[in-house]
Write a protein that holds these residues in place. Structure first.
Motif, PDB file in Angstrom:
ATOM      1  N   TRP A   1     -14.554  -0.996   3.630  1.00  0.00           N
ATOM      2  CA  TRP A   1     -13.357  -0.556   2.899  1.00  0.00           C
ATOM      3  C   TRP A   1     -13.297  -1.091   1.474  1.00  0.00           C
ATOM      4  CZ3 TRP A   1      -9.164  -1.942   7.144  1.00  0.00           C
ATOM      5  CH2 TRP A   1      -9.413  -1.180   8.284  1.00  0.00           C
TER       6      TRP A   1
ATOM      7  N   GLU B   1     -10.890   0.293  -1.550  1.00  0.00           N
ATOM      8  CA  GLU B   1      -9.735  -0.569  -1.827  1.00  0.00           C
ATOM      9  C   GLU B   1      -9.669  -0.951  -3.298  1.00  0.00           C
ATOM     10  OE1 GLU B   1      -6.282  -2.487  -0.561  1.00  0.00           O
ATOM     11  OE2 GLU B   1      -7.648  -1.223   0.606  1.00  0.00           O
TER      12      GLU B   1
ATOM     13  N   GLY C   1      -7.253   3.064  -6.555  1.00  0.00           N
ATOM     14  CA  GLY C   1      -7.659   1.733  -6.133  1.00  0.00           C
ATOM     15  C   GLY C   1      -6.792   0.664  -6.772  1.00  0.00           C
ATOM     16  N   ARG C   2      -7.022  -0.575  -6.362  1.00  0.00           N
ATOM     17  CA  ARG C   2      -6.196  -1.669  -6.867  1.00  0.00           C
ATOM     18  C   ARG C   2      -6.372  -1.883  -8.374  1.00  0.00           C
ATOM     19  NH1 ARG C   2      -2.632  -3.634  -2.719  1.00  0.00           N
ATOM     20  NH2 ARG C   2      -3.394  -2.422  -0.974  1.00  0.00           N
TER      21      ARG C   2
ATOM     22  N   LYS D   1      -4.936  -4.014   7.418  1.00  0.00           N
ATOM     23  CA  LYS D   1      -5.205  -4.703   6.147  1.00  0.00           C
ATOM     24  C   LYS D   1      -3.997  -5.509   5.692  1.00  0.00           C
ATOM     25  CE  LYS D   1      -6.524  -1.096   3.796  1.00  0.00           C
ATOM     26  NZ  LYS D   1      -6.933  -0.248   2.663  1.00  0.00           N
TER      27      LYS D   1
ATOM     28  N   ILE E   1     -10.674  -8.055   3.865  1.00  0.00           N
ATOM     29  CA  ILE E   1     -11.041  -6.636   3.773  1.00  0.00           C
ATOM     30  C   ILE E   1     -12.371  -6.397   4.475  1.00  0.00           C
ATOM     31  CG2 ILE E   1     -11.563  -4.730   2.199  1.00  0.00           C
ATOM     32  CD1 ILE E   1      -9.910  -6.140   0.087  1.00  0.00           C
TER      33      ILE E   1
ATOM     34  N   ASN F   1      -4.426   0.713   7.278  1.00  0.00           N
ATOM     35  CA  ASN F   1      -3.571   0.094   6.268  1.00  0.00           C
ATOM     36  C   ASN F   1      -2.700  -1.011   6.870  1.00  0.00           C
ATOM     37  OD1 ASN F   1      -4.609   1.741   4.301  1.00  0.00           O
ATOM     38  ND2 ASN F   1      -2.956   3.221   4.378  1.00  0.00           N
TER      39      ASN F   1
ATOM     40  N   ASP G   1       0.840  -1.200   0.000  1.00  0.00           N
ATOM     41  CA  ASP G   1       0.000   0.000   0.000  1.00  0.00           C
ATOM     42  C   ASP G   1       0.873   1.247   0.000  1.00  0.00           C
ATOM     43  OD1 ASP G   1      -2.335   1.477  -0.019  1.00  0.00           O
ATOM     44  OD2 ASP G   1      -3.251   0.295   1.581  1.00  0.00           O
TER      45      ASP G   1
ATOM     46  N   ILE H   1      -5.361  -8.866  -3.963  1.00  0.00           N
ATOM     47  CA  ILE H   1      -6.261  -8.559  -2.847  1.00  0.00           C
ATOM     48  C   ILE H   1      -6.787  -9.880  -2.301  1.00  0.00           C
ATOM     49  CG2 ILE H   1      -8.437  -7.510  -2.130  1.00  0.00           C
ATOM     50  CD1 ILE H   1      -8.211  -5.512  -4.303  1.00  0.00           C
TER      51      ILE H   1
END
Length: 456
Positions: free
Chosen positions: A204, A208, A226-227, A117, A200, A114, A100, A195
């Motif tokens: 979120w 995310e 975002g991812r 996570k 998660i 963070n 992250d 992910i």
């Protein structure tokens, strides 16, 4: 409960002190280093669960630290924190393996979220073994027919842009196979982003996956990609896809269809080119029938699929896996173990391995903690291995070549397990396969290899 240990890397003493106090108040154990070089020295000693690093530092900066950690310490997540944050910097950090990215000034709650996570995903998704090279940089261990079939499938599917679905029991290597597909594909130089959906929290998820603009999420003072955006041009691996909320599933389907993503709080869309790989431990078709997973998303993801084989169905690979883990933990724990005794190997081969390769890794690590010589023996194995049923045909021919010993022992154990399941099911192959936790096709293949006739 073991306290998780975080290494803070920053050249400013005041920032190291602030971060240490914040993290210690949150219940973490904290160590510090003033640059990437010192951080690497500390990481070699083991025991670090998460790294938080600044980018701009003397001697070795944060990006160089990320690059050094990626091949040697891939299991440790890294959060990059800097005053010089841009989306381009975030993408570069993600390419190098960062979990992250946060920008100064940041909210304390944001950084703690963070950390939570990163540690949750690390616990949920430890990497499986890597050895016996496929065509990619990732290496898949095993000489069994199942392992060879997997390598051949990866070589074929990696060249396609299609979405891919990986199924199979926990601990069979979903994350490793996803990375092998990426590194064998034309996208190998682009980011590989992952992910673990089950790690998660519900609130979120959208941030995310899709990102957010400054102020769109409570506690956020800056924009955050975002991812999907971070994986642009590369691959996004969504493990435990079944844990994704239904409304987020619909939003993801829209991204797949349109090739565009909209951050929370944004007025426009951003084009993204992402190859999706999804992993699950459950039967998604059953989840669709029960209304727990969208059928349209299932069809969009299930273009290419592969069921990863349980370790108990490919015991031929176990000795090589065990040997790899011995070498790995020799380095990590400072041991000089050269092998496993035939008696101990016999017990390992007799175990059912409900946790698959991940369980084997844990067993070897625990055994090596108690090792006091060059050979891992029965007494070093954990109780659940020693307490299991020993094979009816134990290894006795200790003067033979180790590989031939293991091959014979593996065949003996597999034959006993299959014959037991067939007797219990009155020679019903379908029921026996279910009892063994493998597919009917896999059982039929094994029966043919072992010379067992199918009478049902």
């Amino acid at each position: 409960m073991i306290t998780e240990r975080i290494l803070v890397v920053d050249d400013e003493p005041s920032m190291r002190k602030v971060l240490s106090r914040l993290l210690e108040r949150a219940g973490y154990s904290v160590e510090t280093a003033e640059n990437g070089e010192r951080a690497l020295d500390r990481l070699q000693d083991g025991g670090i669960d998460l790294v938080i690093t600044d980018i701009r530092m003397p001697v070795m900066d944060g990006m160089e630290l990320l690059g050094a950690m990626a091949p040697n310490l891939p299991d440790i997540p890294v959060i990059v924190i800097t005053a010089h944050g841009t989306v381009d910097t975030a993408v570069t950090a993600m390419k190098l393996g960062a979990f992250d990215f946060v920008s100064k000034p940041f909210e304390s709650d944001q950084l703690l979220r963070n950390c939570k996570k990163a540690l949750a995903q690390s616990r949920a998704e430890r990497r499986s073994v890597q050895t016996s090279r496929a065509s990619s940089g990732v290496r898949l261990l095993g000489t069994s027919s199942e392992s060879e079939a997997l390598r051949q499938w990866i070589d074929k599917v990696a060249q396609l842009p299609s979405a891919t679905l990986l199924t199979g029991e926990p601990g069979t290597g979903h994350g490793l196979v996803a990375r092998a597909i990426h590194e064998s594909s034309p996208r190998q130089q682009a980011p590989f982003v992952k992910i673990t959906c089950g790690a998660i929290p519900r609130d979120w998820f959208e941030s995310e996956l899709f990102g957010h603009e400054a102020g769109a999420v409570p506690g956020s003072t800056s924009e955050r990609p975002g991812r999907l955006e971070l994986a642009d041009g590369g691959t996004l691996f969504l493990n435990e896809i079944d844990a994704m909320p239904m409304d987020v599933q619909g939003q993801l389907l829209n991204v797949i269809k349109a090739g565009k993503v909209s951050r929370l709080g944004a007025f426009g869309d951003r084009a993204v080119d992402v190859r999706l790989i999804a992993g699950t431990h459950i039967n998604l078709e059953e989840a669709v029938n029960e209304g727990r997973f969208r059928d349209d998303l299932f069809y969009a993801l299930n273009v290419a699929n592969f069921e990863l084989t349980a370790l108990r169905s490919r015991l031929e690979d176990l000795p090589d896996l065990a040997e790899y883990f011995v070498a790995k933990f020799n380095t990590r724990l400072g041991r000089q173990v050269t092998g496993i005794s035939p008696e101990a190997m016999s017990m390992l081969l007799a175990h059912r391995w409900p946790g698959n390769v991940r369980e084997l890794e844990n067993v070897i690590e625990r055994a090596m903690l108690f090792a006091d010589g060059e050979i891992l023996d029965v007494g070093h194995l954990p109780g659940q291995i020693q307490g299991g049923n020993e094979p009816d045909l134990p290894i006795t021919d200790f003067d033979s070549n180790m590989k031939s010993i293991v091959r014979r022992a593996t065949a003996n154990i597999e034959r006993q397990l299959i014959k037991g399941a067939l007797d219990e099911s009155q020679n019903n192959v379908t029921h026996a396969a279910k009892a063994l936790g493998i597919s009917r096709k896999s059982l039929q293949t094994k029966m043919k290899e072992l010379g067992l006739r199918e009478d049902s």
